[in-house]
Design an enzyme around this catalytic site. Sequence first.
Site, PDB file in Angstrom:
ATOM      1  N   ALA A  35      75.214 -79.115 -40.864  1.00  0.00           N
ATOM      2  CA  ALA A  35      74.624 -79.934 -41.935  1.00  0.00           C
ATOM      3  C   ALA A  35      74.671 -79.239 -43.295  1.00  0.00           C
ATOM      4  O   ALA A  35      74.707 -79.905 -44.333  1.00  0.00           O
ATOM      5  CB  ALA A  35      73.192 -80.298 -41.560  1.00  0.00           C
ATOM      6  N   HIS A  37      77.213 -77.446 -44.480  1.00  0.00           N
ATOM      7  CA  HIS A  37      78.526 -77.760 -45.058  1.00  0.00           C
ATOM      8  C   HIS A  37      78.584 -79.222 -45.499  1.00  0.00           C
ATOM      9  O   HIS A  37      79.167 -79.553 -46.524  1.00  0.00           O
ATOM     10  CB  HIS A  37      79.635 -77.548 -44.017  1.00  0.00           C
ATOM     11  CG  HIS A  37      79.783 -76.130 -43.554  1.00  0.00           C
ATOM     12  ND1 HIS A  37      79.437 -75.726 -42.295  1.00  0.00           N
ATOM     13  CD2 HIS A  37      80.250 -75.030 -44.192  1.00  0.00           C
ATOM     14  CE1 HIS A  37      79.692 -74.433 -42.165  1.00  0.00           C
ATOM     15  NE2 HIS A  37      80.170 -73.980 -43.294  1.00  0.00           N
TER      16      HIS A  37
END
Length: 282
Positions: A35, A37
């Site tokens: 999450a 990234h």
Amino acid sequence: MRIIHTREDLREQLDGWRREREHVAIVPTMGALHAGHISLVELAREHAERIVVTVFVNPTQFGEDEDFAEYPRSLERDARQAKRAGGDLMFAPDVDTVYPVGVENATTISVPGLSENFCGSFRPGHFDGVTTVVARLFAMVQPDVAIFGQKDYQQQIVIRRMVEDLSLPIRIVTAATVRDDDGLALSSRNAYLNEDERAAAPMLYRTLCDVAKQLQDGKRNFDELEAQASAALETAGFEPEYVAIRRALDLTPPNRDCDEIVILSAARLGKTRLIDNVVVTV
Ligand code: PAF
């Protein structure tokens, strides 16, 4: 999402976008997207019409006894996630594409000073590997904007310095750290933690928040605060590498008038090395 591996395919795609006068953002990653990234890709959407997510596990930023071989790799899954978040293209070059004359003979970019402290002193050569690969990715993608996560605080400061020093026409945007509900900063390396370590891990963030609170309460005994935080981490089962209170802008030691401070730390929990930081306005 189209996954491409060669410079030629990348150039063809970029030429098309440039003809339409579309701006390009790059989100450099080593894959194993989580999450954190995804939030970078979503933020990139606010800065450019086109987003290239790069996936490259860069050998030159790993030390000899580090986890290059075990680093998680999940390209197809990464591409699905990046697409859902709004990415346009995944560029996943191989080592020969990024280092055409070989890793040993590669031209190296190094940011002296800033690269040598904190994580740099515990991972010698690490930031040279990072700046070298990021400069290469920038040269290949020629982005207008590049997005990096605040979790790697020293990394984004080193990259900002490189961009400024080389007058690269690229805007660096830093995205806030994404955390689990208990405060642990998301990292691909969290997957290495066993159950007990995972339960202890949020203590790193809590310790940094505690230092931040004391700074906000007016404390300026920086050395003592660093030592107290290291001791708290040891008590919680960590082997701290460093806890440092620095000027947020450039990681120099803060004076009493400094108003933006970052508290940075790296600490080992079992065989996993965790890093985190908190920025505080005082
Ligand atoms: O932060 C990372 O994942 C890496 O250091 C980067 C910026 C992709 C360079 O390999």
